[in-house]
Motif scaffolding. Structure first.
Motif, PDB file in Angstrom:
ATOM      1  N   THR A  38      61.273 -18.372  17.966  1.00 28.65           N
ATOM      2  CA  THR A  38      60.881 -19.281  19.041  1.00 28.65           C
ATOM      3  C   THR A  38      59.475 -18.967  19.545  1.00 28.65           C
ATOM      4  OG1 THR A  38      63.184 -19.486  19.716  1.00 28.65           O
ATOM      5  CG2 THR A  38      61.528 -20.167  21.316  1.00 28.65           C
ATOM      6  N   LYS A  39      59.193 -17.666  19.683  1.00 26.21           N
ATOM      7  CA  LYS A  39      57.890 -17.256  20.208  1.00 26.21           C
ATOM      8  C   LYS A  39      57.579 -15.851  19.699  1.00 26.21           C
ATOM      9  CE  LYS A  39      55.132 -17.074  24.306  1.00 26.21           C
ATOM     10  NZ  LYS A  39      54.682 -18.097  25.189  1.00 26.21           N
ATOM     11  N   ILE A  40      56.308 -15.627  19.409  1.00 28.20           N
ATOM     12  CA  ILE A  40      55.863 -14.294  19.004  1.00 28.20           C
ATOM     13  C   ILE A  40      54.562 -14.002  19.744  1.00 28.20           C
ATOM     14  CG2 ILE A  40      54.644 -15.124  16.953  1.00 28.20           C
ATOM     15  CD1 ILE A  40      55.674 -12.498  15.566  1.00 28.20           C
ATOM     16  N   TRP A  48      56.044  -8.737  20.055  1.00 35.63           N
ATOM     17  CA  TRP A  48      57.301  -9.179  20.649  1.00 35.63           C
ATOM     18  C   TRP A  48      57.714 -10.470  19.960  1.00 35.63           C
ATOM     19  CZ3 TRP A  48      59.069  -7.225  25.700  1.00 35.63           C
ATOM     20  CH2 TRP A  48      58.289  -6.180  26.177  1.00 35.63           C
ATOM     21  N   ALA A  49      58.929 -10.542  19.475  1.00 31.18           N
ATOM     22  CA  ALA A  49      59.442 -11.761  18.841  1.00 31.18           C
ATOM     23  C   ALA A  49      60.701 -12.193  19.589  1.00 31.18           C
ATOM     24  CB  ALA A  49      59.767 -11.509  17.380  1.00 31.18           C
ATOM     25  N   TYR A  50      60.732 -13.458  19.996  1.00 35.55           N
ATOM     26  CA  TYR A  50      61.893 -14.024  20.665  1.00 35.55           C
ATOM     27  C   TYR A  50      62.473 -15.091  19.749  1.00 35.55           C
ATOM     28  CZ  TYR A  50      64.679 -16.810  23.908  1.00 35.55           C
ATOM     29  OH  TYR A  50      65.697 -17.504  24.502  1.00 35.55           O
ATOM     30  N   THR A  74      70.583 -15.240  21.300  1.00 36.49           N
ATOM     31  CA  THR A  74      69.146 -15.004  21.423  1.00 36.49           C
ATOM     32  C   THR A  74      68.867 -13.508  21.488  1.00 36.49           C
ATOM     33  OG1 THR A  74      69.282 -15.230  23.824  1.00 36.49           O
ATOM     34  CG2 THR A  74      68.693 -17.200  22.566  1.00 36.49           C
ATOM     35  N   VAL A  76      65.323 -10.533  21.809  1.00 34.61           N
ATOM     36  CA  VAL A  76      63.916 -10.151  21.830  1.00 34.61           C
ATOM     37  C   VAL A  76      63.810  -8.891  20.980  1.00 34.61           C
ATOM     38  CG1 VAL A  76      61.995  -9.347  23.239  1.00 34.61           C
ATOM     39  CG2 VAL A  76      63.540 -11.098  24.136  1.00 34.61           C
ATOM     40  N   ASP A  77      62.986  -8.942  19.956  1.00 33.34           N
ATOM     41  CA  ASP A  77      62.714  -7.779  19.115  1.00 33.34           C
ATOM     42  C   ASP A  77      61.292  -7.327  19.409  1.00 33.34           C
ATOM     43  OD1 ASP A  77      65.030  -7.373  17.163  1.00 33.34           O
ATOM     44  OD2 ASP A  77      64.668  -9.535  17.025  1.00 33.34           O
ATOM     45  N   ILE A  78      61.143  -6.032  19.652  1.00 35.87           N
ATOM     46  CA  ILE A  78      59.838  -5.461  19.992  1.00 35.87           C
ATOM     47  C   ILE A  78      59.498  -4.428  18.920  1.00 35.87           C
ATOM     48  CG2 ILE A  78      58.509  -4.230  21.749  1.00 35.87           C
ATOM     49  CD1 ILE A  78      60.853  -5.121  23.717  1.00 35.87           C
ATOM     50  N   ASP A  91      65.226  -3.614  20.822  1.00 37.95           N
ATOM     51  CA  ASP A  91      65.690  -4.991  20.944  1.00 37.95           C
ATOM     52  C   ASP A  91      66.520  -5.185  22.207  1.00 37.95           C
ATOM     53  OD1 ASP A  91      68.454  -4.219  20.289  1.00 37.95           O
ATOM     54  OD2 ASP A  91      67.816  -4.193  18.213  1.00 37.95           O
TER      55      ASP A  91
END
Length: 106
Positions: A38-40, A48-50, A74, A76-78, A91
């Motif tokens: 969705t967003k990086i 950060w990847a969502y 959902t 969030v991976d960091i 995460d």
């Protein structure tokens, strides 16, 4: 990915080998596994990847017998990057939503 990749999720083993084993097991248990980014966002050495993880649990996974139920959660991976490679990961995952959708909890 660095061989000495540091994983902060206790369900995933350390290093490149731990990462490969975790995802191999997930792909086997959830043959229609999907991730939608969705967003990086990147800043300095951090990315950060969502996104959304989804699929149908057809095999045993995370100690949960096959449920044949679909899920969509959902996360969030960091990641910390070092020398152009993934070096470290944290995460935040909707585990409650996952377990509820799989019928593990009410």
């Amino acid at each position: 990915m660095r061989e000495d990749y540091i994983q902060h999720n206790p369900l995933v083993g350390q290093g490149l080998t731990g990462f490969k084993h975790f995802f191999a097991d997930w792909f086997i248990a959830v043959p229609d596994w999907n991730y939608t980014l969705t967003k990086i966002v990147a800043e300095g050495d951090t990315v950060w990847a969502y996104g959304t993880y989804s699929g149908t649990q057809k095999g045993d996974w995370l100690g949960i017998p096959a449920t044949n139920k679909s899920y969509s959660i959902t996360a969030v991976d960091i990641f910390r990057i070092q020398d152009g490679k993934l070096a470290e990961h944290w995460d935040v995952i909707d585990v409650y939503g996952l377990f509820k959708q799989l019928g593990v909890i009410q």
